[in-house]
Each structure stands twice: as structure tokens, then as C-alpha cells.
Write an enzyme that holds these catalytic residues in place. Sequence first.
Site, PDB file in Angstrom:
ATOM      1  N   ARG A 100     -26.751  31.289  13.401  1.00 48.82           N
ATOM      2  CA  ARG A 100     -26.606  31.094  11.963  1.00 48.82           C
ATOM      3  C   ARG A 100     -25.633  29.932  11.695  1.00 48.82           C
ATOM      4  NH1 ARG A 100     -28.961  32.332   7.070  1.00 48.82           N
ATOM      5  NH2 ARG A 100     -27.528  33.247   5.573  1.00 48.82           N
ATOM      6  N   THR A 135     -38.142  29.490   4.837  1.00 50.54           N
ATOM      7  CA  THR A 135     -37.671  29.987   6.125  1.00 50.54           C
ATOM      8  C   THR A 135     -38.953  30.141   6.923  1.00 50.54           C
ATOM      9  OG1 THR A 135     -35.842  31.171   5.102  1.00 50.54           O
ATOM     10  CG2 THR A 135     -36.566  32.037   7.199  1.00 50.54           C
ATOM     11  N   THR A 177     -34.179  29.015   9.539  1.00 54.17           N
ATOM     12  CA  THR A 177     -34.291  28.564   8.149  1.00 54.17           C
ATOM     13  C   THR A 177     -33.470  27.320   7.858  1.00 54.17           C
ATOM     14  OG1 THR A 177     -34.070  29.344   5.862  1.00 54.17           O
ATOM     15  CG2 THR A 177     -32.351  30.028   7.373  1.00 54.17           C
ATOM     16  N   ASN A 218     -32.877  27.374   4.538  1.00 52.12           N
ATOM     17  CA  ASN A 218     -32.632  28.068   3.279  1.00 52.12           C
ATOM     18  C   ASN A 218     -33.659  27.608   2.247  1.00 52.12           C
ATOM     19  OD1 ASN A 218     -31.547  29.993   1.695  1.00 52.12           O
ATOM     20  ND2 ASN A 218     -29.746  28.864   1.071  1.00 52.12           N
ATOM     21  N   ASP A 268     -26.043  30.888   0.544  1.00 55.03           N
ATOM     22  CA  ASP A 268     -26.163  32.321   0.855  1.00 55.03           C
ATOM     23  C   ASP A 268     -24.825  33.047   0.736  1.00 55.03           C
ATOM     24  OD1 ASP A 268     -28.874  32.458   1.153  1.00 55.03           O
ATOM     25  OD2 ASP A 268     -28.881  32.456   3.335  1.00 55.03           O
ATOM     26  N   SER A 273     -27.159  36.913   5.622  1.00 53.52           N
ATOM     27  CA  SER A 273     -28.581  36.561   5.644  1.00 53.52           C
ATOM     28  C   SER A 273     -29.421  37.807   5.384  1.00 53.52           C
ATOM     29  CB  SER A 273     -28.921  35.999   7.029  1.00 53.52           C
ATOM     30  OG  SER A 273     -30.304  35.804   7.166  1.00 53.52           O
ATOM     31  N   GLY A 301     -38.797  34.604   3.246  1.00 54.74           N
ATOM     32  CA  GLY A 301     -38.896  35.155   1.896  1.00 54.74           C
ATOM     33  C   GLY A 301     -37.570  35.459   1.219  1.00 54.74           C
TER      34      GLY A 301
HETATM   35  O1  DON Z   1     -30.818  33.765   5.557  1.00 55.93           O
HETATM   36  C1  DON Z   1     -31.400  34.099   4.546  1.00 55.93           C
HETATM   37  O2  DON Z   1     -31.548  35.260   4.218  1.00 55.93           O
HETATM   38  C2  DON Z   1     -32.004  33.057   3.657  1.00 55.93           C
HETATM   39  N1  DON Z   1     -31.315  31.820   3.802  1.00 55.93           N
HETATM   40  C3  DON Z   1     -33.453  32.951   3.974  1.00 55.93           C
HETATM   41  C4  DON Z   1     -34.170  32.058   3.030  1.00 55.93           C
HETATM   42  C5  DON Z   1     -35.613  32.306   3.014  1.00 55.93           C
HETATM   43  O3  DON Z   1     -36.137  33.159   3.659  1.00 55.93           O
HETATM   44  C6  DON Z   1     -36.444  31.515   2.123  1.00 55.93           C
HETATM   45  N2  DON Z   1     -37.837  31.727   2.485  1.00 55.93           N
HETATM   46  N3  DON Z   1     -38.826  31.847   1.986  1.00 55.93           N
END
Ligand code: DON
Length: 589
Positions: free
Chosen positions: A106, A391, A409, A411, A433, A462, A483
Site C-alpha cells: 500500500r 482499481t 490501485t 485510487n 483514502d 483501504s 470498486g
Molecule cells: O484502497 C481502496 O480502497 C481504494 N483506493 C480503492 C479504489 C477503487 O477501488 C476504485 N475502483 N473502482
Amino acid sequence: MRLSTRNLFFLALSATTVMAQTPVPNPYTIVSPPPTLARHAMVVSIHHCASDAGLEILKAGGNAVDAAVAVGFALAVVFPQAGNIGGGGFMLIRTHAGDTHFVDYREQAPAAATADMYLDAQKNVVPGLSTSGYKSIGVPGTVAGLIYAEKTYGRLTLAKVMAPAIKLAREGYILSDEEAHNIAAAKNLAAFPDSRRLFQRDGNFYKTGDRFIQPELAQTLTRIAADPATFYTGTMAAELAASIQKGRGLITAADLAAYKVHDRAPLTGSYRGYDIITAPPPSSGGIVLLEILNILSGYDLGKMGDRTPQQVHLITEAFRRAYMDRADYLGDPDFVSMPLTQMANPAYAAAWRRSMDSAAPSPSATLQRPGGFLPAPPAATNGPAQESTQTTHFSVVDAEGNAVSNTYTLNNYFGSGVTAGSLGFLLNDEMDDFTSKPGVPNQFGLIQSSANAIAPGKRPLSAMTPTMVLKNGKLLLVIGSPGGSTIITTVANDIISILDNGLNVQQAADAPRFHHQYLPDVLEVEKAFPLAVADALKATGYTVTRNNQADEKSPGVWGDSEMIFIDLKTHTLMGADDQRHKFGKAAEY
Ligand code: DON
């Protein structure tokens, strides 16, 4: 469960109105093809070139981790929306012998980051500062994570597994209609000159059928393959830091040098006799998933029927409650302590069940956590907070039964929009985030607490949920999705679709999704969700929104499940490539 006149009304409604009447046909329903079958090994991802890259490495003698690293680098070339070397993610690994590892790569906050860095002098959040541009960038972890995974768990060399990605960057690949549209429509790319030049040819946009060649990225990948240390401590680190500093971002060469991968123990739990292996913090995904499944284990969901009002109601109420705990308690485990054992306690789940009305929603505004299980939450729940919109997830199972479930991702779609100068790759906006300010929603409307406040070196919370499911100790399912805030409910929907509703893995990937995240107090459903069921739920008091815009190309859908199911009787691998996007592939032999 309490039984009231309203319950009786609700049950009658599900039994007669929905079952007996001809359902209103939903024109958006996806007709699933059969799952892709394989005898030996499989790679599923959102991009056919990346799946093929993984397959090539498997056939060259690589194991699942070699293939996953190849897919990770390849997606950085062919799926710039989310595939990356400028972002971060999580790789869940299970060997055929049953050992499990969770590689946490991450992003983390740079040393100069502060809790109020996205606020103006009046302490208001500055719109866009955490979601776009140089100040939104977290210290990238993907290159470190993929190199660590290759060195620790792979069998081939880094140069070997990076070769397909380098070739794709140097020789290019053909853009489909959906991809050409996505790249041309990305406003955040247009805002930054290097991104506009590389991805949008300064306004002379790539079209369907064009070959997209990326010489700068090919050069960058070649340098990493030749000298893995260059990205964090070598000449590339100096170039990357200089280009971010020039844009007045915070990341320095020292931040890059300080970046470390964490090899963590995954979380484990069970559901209906199946074992679940999933993501620990700094993802909220695993613990929230386990809490949802623990609550639902007290109901016979299968008997209620797939996506009937009663089933959707109970699942939604479990979502609501688990997301309330996410909001209050979770953050980076290296900075905050969290009541994970208590959250996963079946007695706590039973107490939550007792708070549920079998027929009507519990308004989030008045929802009370059952007493006696969790400590008081940290001060100042931060109000609705945000997450992002792109992502990507991929799954790999090799011929020996080793498996990888990887979600990573940038983001946002195309991350911060910033390309690292002439290095040719996009940088993330993962700083969003974190919690910017109490009470102020971020992109995904999630609530988070001071446990997720910004601090130097800290990793933002996350929702990414790479997961595996076992039956009698044998690998049954490799699963995950993008998502943002909907990732956890997508994974839960998929698990329930397969284990409770008896859908095959492809049908589960394509089945209409629904989502609730405690706040806002709204049940979101995809455009293919059965209309009569949505109406029945509205009649019991839910606020239901349809046509949720979660993807620039396909309004009304979210997520992208890329899954592998193993038929334990025949040892056949069954792959699901989510049909919401048209350029993915389950590659196999
Ligand atoms: O880490 C996370 O939860 C977010 N940054 C993920 C972002 C994401 O899944 C966007 N996708 N569709």
C-alpha cells in the site's frame, strides 16, 4: 427476529407480488457465458494482454507468483486506468502446501504530510486537493511489492517476468472501443501536460483499433528489470522525486528510500463450513467481510431465494452494521490498535442480528452498536469520507495449486492524473483514502474516524479485499474486485451468490450487485438489479438508488470480479471474467 404485521406484509409481498407476477424484464440483465474451463492453470484479469502475459510465464515454468508479477507489470502498461507502477495494493498468496502470505504494498504518506494538509486557513477542505495533482500522491508501493513477491515467492527472475510488460510497452497493443473512449474522456489526464501528451496525444486522441505504444514506459520498465533498486534508491528515485517536487508535491527521495513492503498474516474466518482467507488492515476489507458473513451465518439465505426482497434486506442490514464498525475503528495497524478479535466474534454477530427487524431497514442515524463487545471508538468519527473510482483485481492458480489474489490501485481513474515526467507512468491519488476532515465526505461517501487521520509514513485505510475460500482445507475460490467502498460488498455478494444461491462463478460475477455502506443511508443497486425487488424494498422504507454512476463508460454498474473457482471433484478450474467490461480474459491451459 421480531415478527410484526409489517413482517407479514413483507413476506406476503415477497411471496406473491414478486414471485407470482411476471417480473418486469430488466433490459440491462447480463446473460452470462459459461465459465472458462481449464485442466491445469488459469489467469483472469480485466485485460486480455495481461492475462496472456501471465499465461506465458506459467508456461515458461513460472509459479502463480511469477505469473501474478508478470500480470501486475503488464496491467501497468495495458490498463493505465488502474494497473500501475505508481500506486499500491495487496497480494494474497496461498501455496499448494497451504502457507498463506499477505504482501502489503500500500502507498504511504510522505514525511511532510500532516493531518490537516487538505484544509484551507478556515479549516475547510480544499476541493480536489486530495484527489488530483501532485499533493494527492502517496509514496508508491507497487514496484517494491512486485519485486518483493518475485524474490520471496517466485521461481523465475524479475527480468523474465517483466519481459512481457516491456514488450507490450515497446511494441504497443490495440485499443478497443471501450479503452479508447476511457483514455480520451479522462479529464484528469488532460489537466497535466505529460499525461495529455502521452495518453491523449495532445488532443489528437487515440481511436478504436489504434496501436498504443509507450516508449518512455518501456524504458522505465527496462531500467527496473536491470536494476531493481533504482526506483527507490537509485537514479530513478532521484528523477521521480525531482519531478514531484517540481509540481510542488511532498514526496522526496528520502520518502522513496524509506518505503518498505510489509509481509503480514492474512485474516481468517469461516462461513457455512468454508474457510475464508482475506485482507488484514490497512485494508478494512477482510474484517468487514468477516463481520458481514458472521451476521449472515444466522440466516438460511439459500432458502429465501437469490436476490428476493427478504434475502437482499438481511444482507443489506449486515452490510450496514459492518460498515458502521469500519467507520469508527479502522486504520493502519502500525499506527492504531483495533478491536479486530471483537469485531470477528460470532457472539457479537449474534447481538447484531438481534438488533435487526426481519422486514424493515434500521435507519443508520439511530443505529446503536450492541453494548459489551467493542471498546469506545476513537474520538471524532470523521463524517462521510471518500474513496475512488478505479482499481483492478486479478487471480491466478498454477498447475501445482499455488494461488494469488491481487488487488492494486491508483485510487481514482488514472490516479492523480500526474505522469512522472519522462518516466512515462501515472501516479496515484491514494492520499484521498485518508480522512481529510471530520464530517466532510470524500469521493466515496464513506465515514472514517481519527484512526485513519493523515500522519507521516502512515498507510491510508483501504477497502481492497483479495480473498480465497477453502473447503475442507482445499482451495475452492480465488476472488476480488475493484470498486472503492463497494469492493467489500461485491466480494460478499459473490461469495453469497456461489455458496448460498448456487450460481456458478461466471453467473456470480455478472449477477446484479447491491450495496449499503451505513452512511449515506442508501441502498444502491446496479441498473440490472430486479426492478420488482427494488420496489418491494422501497415499500419497506429503504431509500434505493439505481443507475449509480461508478464508471465513466458504463453508468449503473460497478466493480469487476475476476475469479477462479475449483471444482474439487474433477479438479477443473472455472474462470470468471466479469462481463461488465469487454476486454478481459480468463487465459488458461
Ligand atoms: O484502497 C481502496 O480502497 C481504494 N483506493 C480503492 C479504489 C477503487 O477501488 C476504485 N475502483 N473502482
